[in-house]
Design a protein around this motif. Structure first.
Motif, PDB file in Angstrom:
ATOM      1  N   ALA A  95     -42.065 -39.941 -75.148  1.00  0.00           N
ATOM      2  CA  ALA A  95     -42.654 -39.240 -76.297  1.00  0.00           C
ATOM      3  C   ALA A  95     -41.680 -38.181 -76.824  1.00  0.00           C
ATOM      4  N   GLU A  96     -40.939 -37.549 -75.923  1.00  0.00           N
ATOM      5  CA  GLU A  96     -40.065 -36.457 -76.365  1.00  0.00           C
ATOM      6  C   GLU A  96     -38.761 -36.973 -76.978  1.00  0.00           C
ATOM      7  N   ILE A  97     -38.338 -38.174 -76.573  1.00  0.00           N
ATOM      8  CA  ILE A  97     -37.179 -38.793 -77.257  1.00  0.00           C
ATOM      9  C   ILE A  97     -37.562 -38.982 -78.737  1.00  0.00           C
ATOM     10  N   GLN A 129     -34.984 -27.700 -76.576  1.00  0.00           N
ATOM     11  CA  GLN A 129     -35.841 -27.552 -75.384  1.00  0.00           C
ATOM     12  C   GLN A 129     -36.267 -28.918 -74.855  1.00  0.00           C
ATOM     13  N   GLU A 130     -36.608 -29.837 -75.761  1.00  0.00           N
ATOM     14  CA  GLU A 130     -37.034 -31.169 -75.306  1.00  0.00           C
ATOM     15  C   GLU A 130     -35.939 -31.840 -74.484  1.00  0.00           C
ATOM     16  N   ARG A 131     -34.677 -31.615 -74.873  1.00  0.00           N
ATOM     17  CA  ARG A 131     -33.591 -32.242 -74.096  1.00  0.00           C
ATOM     18  C   ARG A 131     -33.554 -31.687 -72.671  1.00  0.00           C
ATOM     19  N   ASP A 244     -43.259 -23.859 -72.603  1.00  0.00           N
ATOM     20  CA  ASP A 244     -42.530 -24.194 -73.842  1.00  0.00           C
ATOM     21  C   ASP A 244     -43.437 -24.962 -74.800  1.00  0.00           C
ATOM     22  N   GLU A 245     -44.197 -25.901 -74.238  1.00  0.00           N
ATOM     23  CA  GLU A 245     -44.996 -26.781 -75.101  1.00  0.00           C
ATOM     24  C   GLU A 245     -46.090 -26.035 -75.857  1.00  0.00           C
ATOM     25  N   SER A 246     -46.550 -24.911 -75.318  1.00  0.00           N
ATOM     26  CA  SER A 246     -47.614 -24.202 -76.029  1.00  0.00           C
ATOM     27  C   SER A 246     -47.081 -23.716 -77.389  1.00  0.00           C
ATOM     28  N   PHE A 247     -45.777 -23.382 -77.452  1.00  0.00           N
ATOM     29  CA  PHE A 247     -45.197 -22.995 -78.749  1.00  0.00           C
ATOM     30  C   PHE A 247     -45.052 -24.211 -79.670  1.00  0.00           C
ATOM     31  N   HIS A 248     -44.756 -25.354 -79.058  1.00  0.00           N
ATOM     32  CA  HIS A 248     -44.607 -26.560 -79.886  1.00  0.00           C
ATOM     33  C   HIS A 248     -45.950 -26.939 -80.516  1.00  0.00           C
ATOM     34  N   PHE A 249     -47.006 -26.766 -79.743  1.00  0.00           N
ATOM     35  CA  PHE A 249     -48.324 -27.082 -80.286  1.00  0.00           C
ATOM     36  C   PHE A 249     -48.640 -26.136 -81.455  1.00  0.00           C
TER      37      PHE A 249
HETATM   38 FE   LIG Z   1     -42.655 -30.442 -77.195  1.00  0.00          FE
END
Ligand SMILES: [Fe+2]
Ligand SMILES: [Fe+2]
Length: 399
Positions: A95-97, A129-131, A244-249
């Motif tokens: 999913a992150e790719i 960040q995803e990387r 980190d993901e909470s910021f992405h959301f």
């Molecule tokens: Fe993310």
């Protein structure tokens, strides 16, 4: 567009509340960035040091609530708990790719309007960040599978963003090719239309909602652990990743719900593309799995890895025992089937809430009608049909 200077202020620059939200979300994410901690986890991970430990809350174990789980020994349960981590985050890698790629094509689409630098900078940070996330998941999963099986079970070699996002979908060669074509078209369209770009974040928001349901619980294992120092590295990774993901959301919500109001009204064609991509996301999420409760994998696609795990030295089953166990887990009603279907129902309701305020979303998408077609009876029927044809993988020798 007028050539006069000074130019008219853009709708986004006039929307002070949204501009502020973007600035704050980006700044805080930069300040708290967990990249270094995750890189450190990837570097120091040593399976030997944590192979006796649970890495997730108990119910986040592979096949939890099935006859296999109920009859497993304590050490087998620990293994199923760790395999949940490996399988779950292998899906997240895929999913992150895709996220990295579409962050970039969508940033290109949005950057075609005045005053979108802040949005694009925020997305650049997220892609970097995803990387780091992928590197941590990848390093750990490969090491675990090598130690346990000497071969891949759920992990995969790096691949590009045009592969199916679901790593265990209901698919065939034709469907794979059709999906690759759709993804390529979406990449082109989103890079040339700010509206299509912004609505990518609606799809990303739905996917993150799904991730949040599970990842919040996985992250709490470390967060609430009485002795955090003794927690395994994978448990720490779950926690840092979720931070980190909470910021992405937040950014998905800001772009998909707030920024979209500053864009020119979508054309009928742009609305159509927007709805097609939400329908595609529904299709991706239209199955449920007891192997990994919380992922919308197509269960028959998992028969092969599950069979291999049961035949491995860790479970020591012969062919007949493995087949019988799989029939009991996948073809007969059990607690896990109801739990995983329950997760799907919760996901549908949260997606509905997320899509509700968006005018351009059509009725079937707002109601998640594709996802609602799945139910327990259909799940069992699919599995029974597939199980009657399932055979041990050719040339397979147990590890
Ligand atoms: Fe993310
Ligand atoms: Fe991530």
């Amino acid at each position: 567009m007028s050539n006069q200077l000074p130019r008219e202020p853009s709708a986004l620059s006039l929307d002070l509340k949204t501009s502020k939200k973007i600035e704050i979300n980006h700044r805080r994410n930069k300040e708290k960035d967990h990249t270094e901690l995750l890189d450190e986890c990837a570097k120091t991970f040593n399976y030997e040091e944590c192979k006796e430990q649970y890495w997730n809350p108990e119910q986040y174990s592979m096949l939890f609530g099935t006859p296999l789980w109920n009859e497993a020994s304590e050490s087998q349960r620990v293994l199923l708990n760790q395999l949940y981590w490996v399988a779950y985050y292998s899906q997240i890698i895929s999913a992150e790719i895709a996220t990295i790629f579409y962050n970039q094509t969508s940033a290109a689409g949005l950057y075609g309007l005045n005053d979108f630098r802040g949005v694009c900078d925020m997305l650049d940070l997220e892609s970097a960040q995803e990387r780091a996330h992928i590197n941590a998941f990848f390093t750990i999963s490969e090491q675990v599978e090598e130690a346990l099986f000497g071969q891949r079970m759920f992990s995969f070699n790096m691949r590009n963003a045009y592969a199916q996002t679901m790593i265990y979908p209901d698919t065939n060669l034709l469907k794979d090719q059709w999906r690759a074509l759709q993804l390529r078209s979406f990449a082109l369209l989103s890079s040339g239309s700010a509206f299509i770009a912004s609505q990518y974040f609606t799809v990303r928001g739905i996917r993150t909602l799904n991730g949040k349901m599970v990842q919040q619980r996985l992250s709490q294992y470390y967060q609430k652990h009485p002795d955090q120092e003794s927690c395994s590295v994978p448990s720490k990774v779950s926690y840092y990743h979720y931070m980190d993901e909470s910021f992405h959301f937040n950014s998905s919500c800001i772009i998909g719900h707030d920024v979209v109001r500053s864009l020119p009204n979508p054309t009928a064609y742009e609305r159509l593309v927007g709805n097609l991509s939400i329908a595609g996301c529904q299709r991706d999420h239209s199955n449920f799995s007891t192997v990994v409760n919380g992922l919308f994998w197509y269960e028959p696609a998992l028969f092969e890895p599950v069979y291999k795990i049961l035949r491995s030295s860790h479970f020591g089953m012969d062919d007949k025992e493995a087949m019988d166990m799989m029939k009991r887990c996948f073809c007969e009603e059990n607690q896990a089937v109801h739990d995983s279907f329950g997760t799907m129902t919760t996901a549908i309701e949260s997606y509905k809430k997320f899509l509700d305020p968006l005018d351009y979303v059509n009725g079937p998408n707002k109601n998640l009608s594709i996802m609602r077609r799945m139910n327990v009876e259909k799940y069992l029927l699919n599995n029974r049909k597939a199980m009657s044809k399932f055979k041990a993988p050719a040339g397979y020798t147990p590890s």
